[in-house]
Design an enzyme around this catalytic site. Structure first.
Site, short mmCIF file in Angstrom:
data_model
loop_
_atom_site.label_atom_id
_atom_site.label_comp_id
_atom_site.label_asym_id
_atom_site.label_seq_id
_atom_site.Cartn_x
_atom_site.Cartn_y
_atom_site.Cartn_z
N GLY A 148 7.83 19.83 -40.22
CA GLY A 148 6.44 20.13 -39.85
C GLY A 148 5.77 21.11 -40.79
O GLY A 148 4.68 21.61 -40.51
N LYS A 190 -6.94 29.60 -52.27
CA LYS A 190 -6.58 30.97 -51.88
C LYS A 190 -6.74 31.94 -53.05
O LYS A 190 -7.22 33.06 -52.89
CB LYS A 190 -5.15 30.99 -51.34
CG LYS A 190 -5.01 30.24 -50.01
CD LYS A 190 -3.56 30.02 -49.65
CE LYS A 190 -3.39 29.34 -48.30
NZ LYS A 190 -2.01 28.90 -48.04
N GLU A 227 2.03 18.65 -44.58
CA GLU A 227 1.16 17.70 -43.87
C GLU A 227 1.67 16.28 -44.15
O GLU A 227 2.39 16.06 -45.12
CB GLU A 227 -0.27 17.79 -44.42
CG GLU A 227 -0.84 19.17 -44.50
CD GLU A 227 -1.24 19.70 -43.14
OE1 GLU A 227 -1.60 18.90 -42.28
OE2 GLU A 227 -1.15 20.92 -42.94
N1 HSE Z 1 -0.33 24.55 -46.06
C1 HSE Z 1 -0.31 25.97 -46.26
C2 HSE Z 1 1.07 26.42 -46.73
C3 HSE Z 1 -0.63 26.74 -45.03
O1 HSE Z 1 1.99 25.62 -46.78
O2 HSE Z 1 1.22 27.59 -47.05
C4 HSE Z 1 -2.06 26.84 -44.73
O3 HSE Z 1 -2.73 27.62 -45.66
#
Ligand code: HSE
Length: 433
Positions: free
Chosen positions: A191, A209, A194
């Site tokens: 999980g 980010k 995605e």
């Molecule tokens: N999909 C991102 C990660 C988390 O794996 O860090 C959400 O920002």
């Protein structure tokens, strides 16, 4: 401001929204003590198809609405929390909230990375706030430290592992020697990734980010499109094996640094010396190393995703904004100059490089390779040759270069790929020390 309570409207009831709603409802007493007024969840905007999900079933039915107008017209909402994710309709909802004079809190890195400057300007015009602590690093405090604790510094650089999914995948490839596809599959089964993992594995999540952090750090507007971005899908378990032999670990790093009056902003796999702190950050953990001229090097470490850590950051923003409302403080003025610093072209950056290639195992081949590298101003620091294959008469070599310019490497790789004796340049990875 003489308000009896602070009203919250929540948009989105996925796993993160569900957890935020739970914290607001279950910790109401403690939140009220910290704010000095009750903090009341007044309405939750959900999608029709989400009404049957467990987190929707947990909520009192009067809290839920699928109707946008019903949500925005709910009386007594002071703060709107947007946890829908993605660019639209989240951006539209945030604008609508700000125009209606509601404070906005979000975890939406895409919207903030692409439209943060415009939204902050809208909020400032209205005298309200836009908060996004949860957009980067989940529960790890980063936005507030950049806005407050580090403001006296000139930030020299940020070196960050800010995507837990890829860090998990790379950790498995490194430790167990499994290939990328198997590691990704395991991340999906657990999980972490995605179902469509593109944003994580292609570095796009890290790029958003980094755009947010670099804009704050350099008081500049760094757009996602300004950032060079390369994901992890080209990495092979052979890269990990040879990097390890040379004393390196491979990580996906988001890098923002000032060099020669320019800003470098890039996301790509990096070979890090195995004793580097970031090289030891494994699994889904995030780590963000910041270097300031006064504070020196500091590192933030923790779980960068998931409902619990993200709810920690979102609700912290709620308390902060609610306190400001109670005190009548309006928006926190973060009127920092938006300098337009020049971004260094990727072709101009200088790092060391790890180059892996398949070559013909015959006399004179290494000399041809060395000549091409030399002609492009690339000096070899070390090389290893591996696994000569008797049947195909090929060998694999890995070269570590001294600091070289990216454009020289790109040209050399192209020339090497045209050499008869080189079957393929399989990969080249930048090295940070
Ligand atoms: N999909 C991102 C990660 C988390 O794996 O860090 C959400 O920002």
């Amino acid at each position: 401001m003489n308000k009896n309570s602070i009203g919250i409207g929540l948009m989105g009831l996925g796993v993160i929204g569900g957890q935020v709603a739970r914290v607001l409802l279950e910790r109401g007493e403690s939140l009220a003590e910290q704010v000095g007024r009750p903090v009341i969840l007044r309405k939750i905007k959900v999608l029709e198809q989400d009404l049957s999900r467990p987190q929707a079933q947990e909520m009192e039915p009067y809290l839920l609405t699928t109707d946008e107008d019903d949500f925005f017209n709910t009386p007594g909402i002071d703060i709107i929390i947007e946890l829908i994710g993605g660019e639209e309709p989240a951006l539209d909802y945030q604008k609508k909230a700000l125009l209606a004079g509601k404070h906005v809190i979000t975890a939406n890195k895409e919207v903030i990375a692409k439209h943060g400057a415009e939204l902050v300007a809208m909020a400032q015009k209205q005298g309200i706030s836009l908060s996004y602590e949860a957009a980067v690093g989940g529960g790890i405090p980063l936005i507030m430290p950049f806005k407050r604790d580090l403001v006296a510094n000139e930030i020299k650089g940020i070196y960050a592992i800010i995507n837990g999914t890829t860090n998990y995948i790379l950790t498995r490839m490194s430790r167990e020697g499994i290939d990328f596809a198997s590691a990704l599959k395991q991340a999906q089964q657990l999980g972490y990734a995605e179902a469509d993992p593109k944003n994580d594995i292609e570095g796009i999540d890290s790029k958003y980010k980094l755009a947010i952090l670099a804009s704050l750090a350099f008081q500049s507007r760094i757009r996602p499109d300004d950032i060079y971005c390369e994901g992890v899908s080209r990495l092979s378990n052979r890269d990990f094996r040879y990097a390890k032999e040379m004393g390196y670990v491979i990580k996906l790093l988001a890098i923002a640094k000032q060099s020669d009056g320019f800003i470098e902003v890039r996301v790509h796999p990096v070979c890090l010396p195995e004793d580097d702190f970031l090289a030891k950050v494994d699994g889904v953990y995030n780590a963000i190393m910041v270097e300031g001229d006064l504070v020196g090097k500091i590192t933030f470490l923790g779980e960068g995703a998931g409902p619990l850590p993200t709810s920690s950051a979102v609700v912290a923003d709620v308390v902060q904004v609610a306190r400001d409302i109670v005190l009548g403080a309006g928006c926190r003025p973060v009127k920092r100059p938006q300098l337009d610093k020049e971004i260094k072209k990727m072709s101009e950056i200088v790092t060391r490089y790890f180059i892996r290639m398949n070559i013909a195992d015959s006399a004179g081949v290494l000399a041809q390779i060395a000549r091409i590298l030399g002609d492009n101003n690339i000096s070899i620091a070390s090389a290893i040759q591996k696994e000569a294959d008797e049947t195909t008469k090929t060998a694999e070599i890995v070269i570590m270069t001294h600091p070289s310019q990216e454009k020289g490497i790109i040209k050399a790789v192209d020339e090497l790929n045209h050499l008869d004796a080189v079957k393929e340049v399989n990969n080249f990875i930048r090295v940070e020390v």
